[in-house]
Design an enzyme around this catalytic site. Sequence first.
Site, PDB file in Angstrom:
ATOM      1  CG  ASN A 146     -20.443  21.163  14.862  1.00 59.19           C
ATOM      2  OD1 ASN A 146     -21.049  20.142  15.118  1.00 59.19           O
ATOM      3  ND2 ASN A 146     -19.337  21.540  15.511  1.00 59.19           N
ATOM      4  CD  GLU A 196     -17.743  18.466  16.863  1.00 56.47           C
ATOM      5  OE1 GLU A 196     -18.196  17.377  16.462  1.00 56.47           O
ATOM      6  OE2 GLU A 196     -18.438  19.490  16.965  1.00 56.47           O
ATOM      7  CB  THR A 203     -21.277  16.972   3.633  1.00 59.31           C
ATOM      8  OG1 THR A 203     -20.731  18.111   4.341  1.00 59.31           O
ATOM      9  CG2 THR A 203     -22.719  17.246   3.279  1.00 59.31           C
ATOM     10  CE  LYS A 233     -18.549   9.642  19.599  1.00 58.49           C
ATOM     11  NZ  LYS A 233     -19.571  10.736  19.405  1.00 58.49           N
ATOM     12  CB  THR A 264     -20.136  13.207  28.853  1.00 59.42           C
ATOM     13  OG1 THR A 264     -19.500  11.940  28.834  1.00 59.42           O
ATOM     14  CG2 THR A 264     -20.042  13.791  30.229  1.00 59.42           C
ATOM     15  CB  THR A 272     -18.513  10.772  15.471  1.00 54.21           C
ATOM     16  OG1 THR A 272     -18.370  11.444  16.727  1.00 54.21           O
ATOM     17  CG2 THR A 272     -19.491   9.622  15.642  1.00 54.21           C
TER      18      THR A 272
END
Length: 411
Positions: free
Chosen positions: A406, A284, A411, A187, A198, A161
């Site tokens: 985030n 991230e 979008t 992932k 996780t 993702t």
Amino acid sequence: MKQALTEKEIVRKIDSGGILTPKGFKAGGIHAGLRYSKLDIGVILSDSPASCAAVYTTSHFQAAPIKVTKDSITKEGKIQAVIVNSACANACTGQRGLDDAYKMRSLTSQAFNVAEHYIAVASTGVIGEFLPMDKIETGIQSLVPGKMKGNAEDFQTAILTTDTVMKSSCFAAEINGKTVRVGGTAKGSGMIHPNMATMLGFITTDANVPPQHLNTALKEVTDITFNQITVDGDTSTNDMVLVLANGEAGNEPLSPEHPEWSVFVQLLKESCESLAKQIAKDGEGATKLVEVSVIGAASNEEARAVAKQIVGSNLVKTAIYGADANWGRIIGAVGQANAYVNPDLVDVKLGSIEMLKASNPLIYSEEEAKAYLERDKIEISVNLNVGSGSGMAWGCDLSYDYVKINASYRT
């Protein structure tokens, strides 16, 4: 006299290996249109039904695919195919979502001539959206799994993702004179703060391990690997780690009573720990992998709790991002951990730089500490000096990009 090798020394890493290195597995991935251009549906297929063990998110909102996978595994404890989609989590989607997850299982059964109760289902992506089942159906029917490295990479890409890189691992060891391999892929980049699993993790092995014993090994290993990483303190609705053991290596059935059981557990641990570190490093917006080691705790469990508290602290994470050697942030995290701490005995090191000894500050070079914190891997060591317990945890720094990613996730 020559000393016997330890389990860790017996296990060897296969640098180019992955989920298809163990015998008897195929995989593949395809773009079905769930995402704009990236691969979004993948499959792992064992040549025969494999012993299976799994751990799942402890979220109250377990997604529909988890319910279907649990239903499959409870039948015989075996799985032959794993079907996964990205882009849509199929979570909080009610009866329709559950029906769609069962439909994914049925479509996979038809496509690969595998009994439905031998199929696991997983999804990842946006919560609260329904699966586009027309695209799912076409995608599953178009999958052509194979045994080449490219097939493994297609699967690994299809499950991503917000990840920026694929994650894979592979280790091997000799058991009963047979080469046993454990390969894995995962992932995970955000919503990483596990209580049982996780993210999505898929591990293959050609070891012969009955389901009940495979489950024992996975739960033991999960507690010290996947359960010891954190990115942002949030647990997802779809988290799952799945292990398939098809017995193709030809070893004797393994159990805790087997003389080489500890070698298999170490194999599984090395593969899971490697994946866990890769997830933490790819958090991230992350720029650094953070590894925390705690010794001298009252127990191993308390050491792991302290390590997890440190690596999960936003104040520690932001200090590391800013290359600010503020050890007070570390002490602040230790102070609120669920563990016994004597506030007069704690030692803290940043890399090899001693900062605190018996809870007294030491003189150190700010320039040297800042230079260390500008590296891409940061090691924090804490000695509580109250016992013999030890543990580790992994995480990442917290950057401006985490907020950006985030703030616009959908979008």
